[in-house]
Motif scaffolding. Structure first.
Motif, short mmCIF file in Angstrom:
data_model
loop_
_atom_site.label_atom_id
_atom_site.label_comp_id
_atom_site.label_asym_id
_atom_site.label_seq_id
_atom_site.Cartn_x
_atom_site.Cartn_y
_atom_site.Cartn_z
N ASN A 17 0.91 -1.24 -0.01
CA ASN A 17 -0.03 -0.01 -0.02
C ASN A 17 0.64 1.23 -0.06
N LEU A 18 1.95 1.23 0.81
CA LEU A 18 2.94 2.37 0.75
C LEU A 18 3.42 2.67 -0.89
N GLN A 19 3.78 1.51 -1.42
CA GLN A 19 4.32 1.61 -2.85
C GLN A 19 3.13 2.31 -3.78
N ALA A 20 1.79 1.82 -3.40
CA ALA A 20 0.48 2.51 -4.33
C ALA A 20 0.49 3.92 -4.04
N LEU A 21 0.90 4.42 -2.68
CA LEU A 21 0.96 5.73 -2.46
C LEU A 21 2.18 6.51 -3.01
N ILE A 22 3.22 5.73 -2.84
CA ILE A 22 4.47 6.28 -3.58
C ILE A 22 4.38 6.50 -5.08
N ASP A 23 3.67 5.86 -5.87
CA ASP A 23 3.27 5.72 -7.04
C ASP A 23 2.47 7.04 -7.46
N GLY A 29 0.58 16.75 -10.51
CA GLY A 29 -0.68 17.12 -10.03
C GLY A 29 -0.92 16.71 -8.88
N PHE A 30 -0.50 15.31 -8.58
CA PHE A 30 -1.03 14.59 -7.29
C PHE A 30 -1.13 15.65 -6.08
N PRO A 31 -2.14 16.04 -5.29
CA PRO A 31 -2.08 17.01 -4.34
C PRO A 31 -1.50 16.86 -2.72
N ALA A 32 -0.86 15.53 -2.86
CA ALA A 32 0.06 14.76 -1.45
C ALA A 32 1.36 14.46 -1.88
N GLU A 33 2.28 14.63 -1.23
CA GLU A 33 3.37 14.03 -1.17
C GLU A 33 4.03 13.14 0.10
N ILE A 34 4.99 12.23 -0.04
CA ILE A 34 5.13 11.59 1.38
C ILE A 34 6.47 12.44 1.95
N ALA A 35 6.14 12.67 3.16
CA ALA A 35 7.23 13.64 3.92
C ALA A 35 8.08 12.43 4.41
N VAL A 36 7.60 11.36 5.25
CA VAL A 36 8.46 10.42 5.93
C VAL A 36 7.79 9.35 6.13
N VAL A 37 8.48 8.12 6.09
CA VAL A 37 8.05 6.71 6.23
C VAL A 37 8.60 6.21 7.51
N ILE A 38 7.81 5.76 8.33
CA ILE A 38 8.26 5.54 9.69
C ILE A 38 7.39 4.22 10.17
N SER A 39 8.77 3.27 10.40
CA SER A 39 8.23 1.76 10.78
C SER A 39 8.65 1.56 12.33
N ASN A 40 7.82 0.55 12.92
CA ASN A 40 8.13 0.31 14.38
C ASN A 40 8.90 -1.14 14.09
N ASP A 85 1.45 16.65 7.70
CA ASP A 85 0.06 17.61 7.87
C ASP A 85 -0.83 16.27 8.27
N LEU A 86 -0.67 15.15 7.79
CA LEU A 86 -1.49 14.17 7.86
C LEU A 86 -0.90 12.74 7.92
N VAL A 87 -1.53 11.75 8.42
CA VAL A 87 -0.64 10.48 8.73
C VAL A 87 -1.66 9.54 7.91
N CYS A 88 -0.90 8.50 6.97
CA CYS A 88 -1.57 7.34 6.52
C CYS A 88 -0.90 6.03 7.30
N ARG A 179 -5.65 0.56 -5.29
CA ARG A 179 -6.49 1.76 -6.20
C ARG A 179 -7.27 2.76 -5.14
N LEU A 180 -7.82 2.15 -3.91
CA LEU A 180 -8.76 2.94 -3.03
C LEU A 180 -7.87 3.96 -2.39
N TYR A 181 -6.67 3.37 -1.79
CA TYR A 181 -6.02 4.23 -0.78
C TYR A 181 -5.50 5.64 -1.50
N PRO A 182 -4.82 5.65 -2.58
CA PRO A 182 -4.37 6.85 -3.36
C PRO A 182 -5.59 7.80 -3.47
#
Ligand code: GRF
Length: 218
Positions: A17-23, A29-40, A85-88, A179-182
């Motif tokens: 799902n992260l990959q789908a968001l990255i892509d 024109g996509f209105p968001a960008e990924i600022a950081v990926v954090i894993s436990n 600004d937000l968290v996925c 498809r849905l998460y992006p």
């Protein structure tokens, strides 16, 4: 050009799902960008995906903290450092409480492999098969302090087929998740989401494609 919404993504596993968001974020024109990926989880393959895409990563191991509050405070601090600004949540296997959620009110999204409120918690596809439902699917929802109980933002459905096993059904659902998460992130980033009581109202067309039974192989 208006600034893009900065999403922090929390992961614990493989990160499809992260990959789908990255892509999605890479598209013009996509209105968001990924600022950081954090894993436990230090070994999570999702971190590799982020590094490959040139995205900042961090490992914050919950086991290194004496309490959940302190773990959550560390997550918040790192997200703030990257001006999220937000968290996925994308396969993040820890429950989040008020210490975290109060910092991002109505700004924490999760993807769940079932049509909520049916089959919350672990093993959504297995629960759907065991119950015998004929339609399964996935849900993007806002995170509250319950387990998969927050307001529904978007859902997509897939048929349950006669010869399904857990792996087959999970794969069909996962394809819809990607498809849905992006799409849901786009809507939130575009400010299409408002909260009315315990419901999320989305000013966007419904996601009906996944409901089609004409192409059950998808
Ligand atoms: C997905 O099934 C998602 O619905 C659930 O965790 C899984 C994550 O998979 N929340 P991946 O790490 O994105 O491949």
């Amino acid at each position: 050009m208006t600034a893009r919404v900065r999403a922090g993504v929390l992961v614990s596993g493989g990160g499809t799902n992260l990959q789908a968001l990255i892509d999605a974020c890479a598209a013009p024109g996509f209105p968001a960008e990924i600022a950081v990926v954090i894993s436990n989880v230090a070994e999570a393959f999702a971190l590799e995906r982020a590094r490959k895409a040139g995205i900042a990563t961090a490992v914050i191991d919950h086991k290194a903290f004496p309490s959940r509050d302190e773990f959550e405070a560390a997550l918040v601090a790192r997200l703030r450092e990257h001006r999220a600004d937000l968290v996925c949540l994308a396969g993040f296997m820890r429950l989040l409480g008020g210490t975290f959620l109060r910092q991002f009110p109505s700004r924490v999204l999760n993807i769940h492999p079932a049509l909520l409120p049916a089959f919350p918690g672990l093993h959504g596809p297995r629960q759907a098969l065991d119950y015998g439902v004929k339609i399964a699917g996935c849900t993007v929802h806002l995170v509250d302090e319950g387990t998969d109980t927050g307001p529904v933002v978007a859902q997509a459905a897939v048929p349950v087929l006669a010869d399904d096993d857990e792996a087959k059904l999970a794969a069909r659902i996962l394809a819809e998740e990607h498809r849905l998460y992006p799409l849901a992130l786009r809507w939130v980033a575009e400010g299409r989401l408002t909260i009315e009581g315990r419901k999320a109202r989305v000013e966007a067309p419904p996601v009906a494609e996944g409901l089609s039974l004409r192409n059950p192989g998808r």
